[in-house]
Design an enzyme around this catalytic site. Structure first.
Site, PDB file in Angstrom:
ATOM      1  N   LEU F  81       0.769  -1.181   0.122  1.00  0.00           N
ATOM      2  CA  LEU F  81      -0.140  -0.048   0.026  1.00  0.00           C
ATOM      3  C   LEU F  81       0.787   1.196  -0.028  1.00  0.00           C
ATOM      4  O   LEU F  81       0.422   2.334   0.201  1.00  0.00           O
ATOM      5  CB  LEU F  81      -0.999   0.068   1.040  1.00  0.00           C
ATOM      6  CG  LEU F  81      -1.891  -1.359   1.096  1.00  0.00           C
ATOM      7  CD1 LEU F  81      -2.674  -1.554   2.445  1.00  0.00           C
ATOM      8  CD2 LEU F  81      -3.012  -1.238   0.048  1.00  0.00           C
ATOM      9  N   CYS F  82       1.999   1.133  -0.118  1.00  0.00           N
ATOM     10  CA  CYS F  82       2.894   2.313  -0.389  1.00  0.00           C
ATOM     11  C   CYS F  82       2.637   3.083  -1.495  1.00  0.00           C
ATOM     12  O   CYS F  82       2.755   2.490  -2.541  1.00  0.00           O
ATOM     13  CB  CYS F  82       4.511   1.801  -0.381  1.00  0.00           C
ATOM     14  SG  CYS F  82       5.250   1.924   1.211  1.00  0.00           S
ATOM     15  N   HIS F  83       2.853   4.349  -1.587  1.00  0.00           N
ATOM     16  CA  HIS F  83       2.925   5.373  -2.770  1.00  0.00           C
ATOM     17  C   HIS F  83       4.188   5.066  -3.595  1.00  0.00           C
ATOM     18  O   HIS F  83       5.255   5.362  -2.630  1.00  0.00           O
ATOM     19  CB  HIS F  83       2.524   6.703  -2.350  1.00  0.00           C
ATOM     20  CG  HIS F  83       1.096   6.737  -1.868  1.00  0.00           C
ATOM     21  ND1 HIS F  83       0.849   6.353  -0.502  1.00  0.00           N
ATOM     22  CD2 HIS F  83      -0.156   7.056  -2.338  1.00  0.00           C
ATOM     23  CE1 HIS F  83      -0.548   6.643  -0.433  1.00  0.00           C
ATOM     24  NE2 HIS F  83      -1.100   7.301  -1.202  1.00  0.00           N
ATOM     25  N   MET F 119       9.196   4.314   4.970  1.00  0.00           N
ATOM     26  CA  MET F 119       9.153   2.704   4.547  1.00  0.00           C
ATOM     27  C   MET F 119      10.212   2.613   3.511  1.00  0.00           C
ATOM     28  O   MET F 119      10.833   1.408   3.727  1.00  0.00           O
ATOM     29  CB  MET F 119       7.995   2.485   3.848  1.00  0.00           C
ATOM     30  CG  MET F 119       6.606   2.286   4.538  1.00  0.00           C
ATOM     31  SD  MET F 119       6.976   1.633   6.478  1.00  0.00           S
ATOM     32  CE  MET F 119       7.295   0.147   5.879  1.00  0.00           C
ATOM     33  N   GLU F 120      10.527   3.647   2.668  1.00  0.00           N
ATOM     34  CA  GLU F 120      11.827   3.465   2.109  1.00  0.00           C
ATOM     35  C   GLU F 120      12.915   3.334   2.720  1.00  0.00           C
ATOM     36  O   GLU F 120      14.006   2.535   2.601  1.00  0.00           O
ATOM     37  CB  GLU F 120      12.002   4.766   1.079  1.00  0.00           C
ATOM     38  CG  GLU F 120      11.254   4.829  -0.054  1.00  0.00           C
ATOM     39  CD  GLU F 120       9.669   5.118   0.280  1.00  0.00           C
ATOM     40  OE1 GLU F 120       9.483   5.515   1.283  1.00  0.00           O
ATOM     41  OE2 GLU F 120       8.791   4.976  -0.720  1.00  0.00           O
ATOM     42  N   ASP F 134      23.435 -12.958   3.996  1.00  0.00           N
ATOM     43  CA  ASP F 134      23.793 -13.777   2.659  1.00  0.00           C
ATOM     44  C   ASP F 134      25.180 -14.132   2.436  1.00  0.00           C
ATOM     45  O   ASP F 134      25.594 -15.282   1.810  1.00  0.00           O
ATOM     46  CB  ASP F 134      23.101 -13.025   1.249  1.00  0.00           C
ATOM     47  CG  ASP F 134      23.269 -13.957   0.141  1.00  0.00           C
ATOM     48  OD1 ASP F 134      22.950 -15.151   0.300  1.00  0.00           O
ATOM     49  OD2 ASP F 134      23.653 -13.466  -1.131  1.00  0.00           O
TER      50      ASP F 134
END
Lengths: 172, 172, 172, 172, 172, 172
Positions: F81-83, F119-120, F134
């Protein structure tokens, strides 16, 4: 995609000339490799700045190598008619070539699949070269990416291929 | 990304040489364009097959053009330190160059943003060229992609750029 | 992309009929909305299973809604000549329509940009519908996705649009 | 995903109704095919413009075909619970249907995997149809995408499927 | 990627310390599983709001689960040196943990391939947790994502792994 | 997405509890920043191997930094739901923390948009941490990613935020 060597034709076109992703389901899964290369030509001072920017821990060449590796994994999304393949090895190396002056970029890709990885190897060197351009373009916009080509491939019914290109030999 | 013309340096590296996507928030949103080109050299018979495969409705050149346009939109995902930008125009053209023999690929990209679209234009011609290779590789594996370079850019504080490269003039 | 209303023509083709992503840089950034819809027709027993599977916390309709929202953000990567746009609202709703029997899917997308979001809205309902198919296909392979169309758009020089389609009115 | 024919149920839901990408590791890798279709209905004058725009070298139908092929490769990224699969053939064809008027779009996808490619085939026709809409929307916003459905599938434990849909027969 | 247990070293680095996607073509294709987990710690009132927002049909946890599943499929695009793999099962579960207070997220991924799926399982829980943050951040910006770790893996030459972490036991 | 501080609630849910990408078109475009961090805890010998593998030109930390930067650009594709936003700066730094032992990862993201980039920033540190895992997982599978959180944000109507978390202070 290797076509039958007895009737080579354009890959990916059907009888009407329409593009399609051709059927490889009847082909055998074998190990296939491809090696590609290109060179990035720049002014001597641009090359010096990269050499300096890369030392001792600068990220210039590491960034270009990683961009090439990640781009190889995007090949089937970039080249419209490429088959999506599992990839089992991707290696990108970047070697200074003061005689150019500039850098030689070389990739090696391996899969076990019904079709080859030439496009993955070529995409890897191309995007690594574009990334070098991106990182040096504030210094020089006239940088050129040259001689993107396939050096060799192995595996598949169409047989192995070895480029016979003398003038691609790495300068000095 | 245009750097200040008075102290050009490697883009995207901080003081420690670490890669970063540099801050362009203080730059002005202006219209910016970039034009790039490359050429794809092949055997005359490969060029004939493409010409034939493309006529009258064959998809060879259309596929390469579309691949270039779509790749331009992927630039920020391919080139690690490129800024994601809205793009307002992408045009890719492919012109036969019998004297090469082969094809000249040219792209033009436009945005209204804080930074330029050189990488988008260069990515477009590179992927269009790779797609041509993909479609003709059953005929000839020695096809070469050559002279990927920026022809011009406009917009941005670092000023306009015009390549002064005589030998890029389109053959034939 | 709205073309000039006085000479409508195929979008995205240049004078030679070649595809391009047309230049919208001269157009004004305005708020633009688009509403699209489709319906998914299925057997009554399939519809019952979905209704049951979705209650009380089942993820069937939530999955389809989210797939539609996320697909709208991929529109410029799926539709070759679509401009990449910032999106400021995406809403997908799915309404049971027992008279079909099946579901009505409706999307609403909003941006502030130089070009419209019709394709984003249409992509959202299409992928939401495909996701419903995916979740119910073990029950019924004959599910059909029908009447994908634009209900309305606002903003832009070409003016607003309102579908005049009586038979799309929601059944039941 | 084929479920056991003796207890069909919603795919991709666990016992709590939660979505999951179900385990197919115990299933056999076999060749699987799927064929899907849809139709795009438009005004006669829109169809004429596309026919004209596509001739002799226009890119309209080629663009839609390629968009469909490339979208099939994105299926697992678009449909949340689809398994990522290697694909061994993707073919999209677009046939004029003057009696609609409009176009019939048909896709055929093949893999050798543990699960089927119904969603890949359905995604291909859907995105090809959306691309046709995109290219003609300046002429007509009321274009409708209709009757997206699976025509057949082969391979897999759940058996083959053949649609029995008379009214999908291609008009005129 | 499992390295030989007798000489463990950093994965993905060649002799010069350069990153590469290592060659797994000589490894055997076997079924491999990985289970990962993390927890999301929040204020009691945030947890209440999620519980309420999720009931009876709210999409909060469904959205986070789906985001995790879809992210697992993007692993090879996010983690630069991960091999692209087919995935045969992805399951993400989210369990309320009032004693935290917050949620425990757990993923299970399965493949049949030459290398393992640890990174896919870890990526799934990470992105599911980020999505929970995104949906609750208007209520509380101090939400923390904690203890992302591998619980177990099976398959592959390096042997199975079982975390021996007492304090990861699920609270209350 | 900042909600009105006078009635905070779950972001992205409509009145029925259904997920949507909320409308931000009425919000003002302003410069917005976010800073996030996490830590990666490992055995002392794993940390030594990374330190050694990274010197003098090894790509370990460079790879993780780049993975974080590139992941920030994928945020809107990962978090449902992020723009999708233009991003004007992304910086990821990784600092050795021998007292952990392990590494502290910190990101800073900037945009000029209608909504924030929390969020970024969180996605950048998460994926950088996963990439460290990793690269070191052949040495130690018990590496943990801990305390992913937002350190600060600025810009937007909901006001600035500063984490008050003493125990996140960087050890050693």
């Amino acid at each position: 995609m290797e076509n039958c060597p007895t009737s080579p034709s354009l890959s990916h076109l059907d009888a009407k000339g329409h593009a399609q992703m051709v059927d490889v389901s009847a082909k055998e899964q074998t190990v296939r490799t491809a090696i590609a290369r290109c060179q990035v030509r720049m002014l001597p001072e641009t090359m010096s700045a990269i050499a300096k920017g890369n030392a001792p821990k600068g990220d210039v060449l590491a960034t270009a190598r990683l961009a090439g590796i990640m781009a190889a994994k995007q090949t089937a999304n970039l080249i419209p008619l490429c088959h999506p393949l599992p990839l089992q090895k991707i290696d990108v190396s970047i070697t200074p070539a003061p005689a150019l002056p500039g850098y030689i970029i070389r990739s090696e890709v391996k899969t076990r699949a019904e079709t080859g990885v030439e496009m993955e190897a070529l995409t890897a060197v191309s995007v690594a070269a574009l990334t070098l351009y991106d990182m040096a373009k504030a210094l020089e916009k006239s940088i050129q990416i040259e001689q993107i080509c396939l050096l060799s491939k192995t595996g598949g019914k169409s047989g192995d291929y070895q480029a016979a290109i003398v003038d691609l030999e790495e300068p000095g």
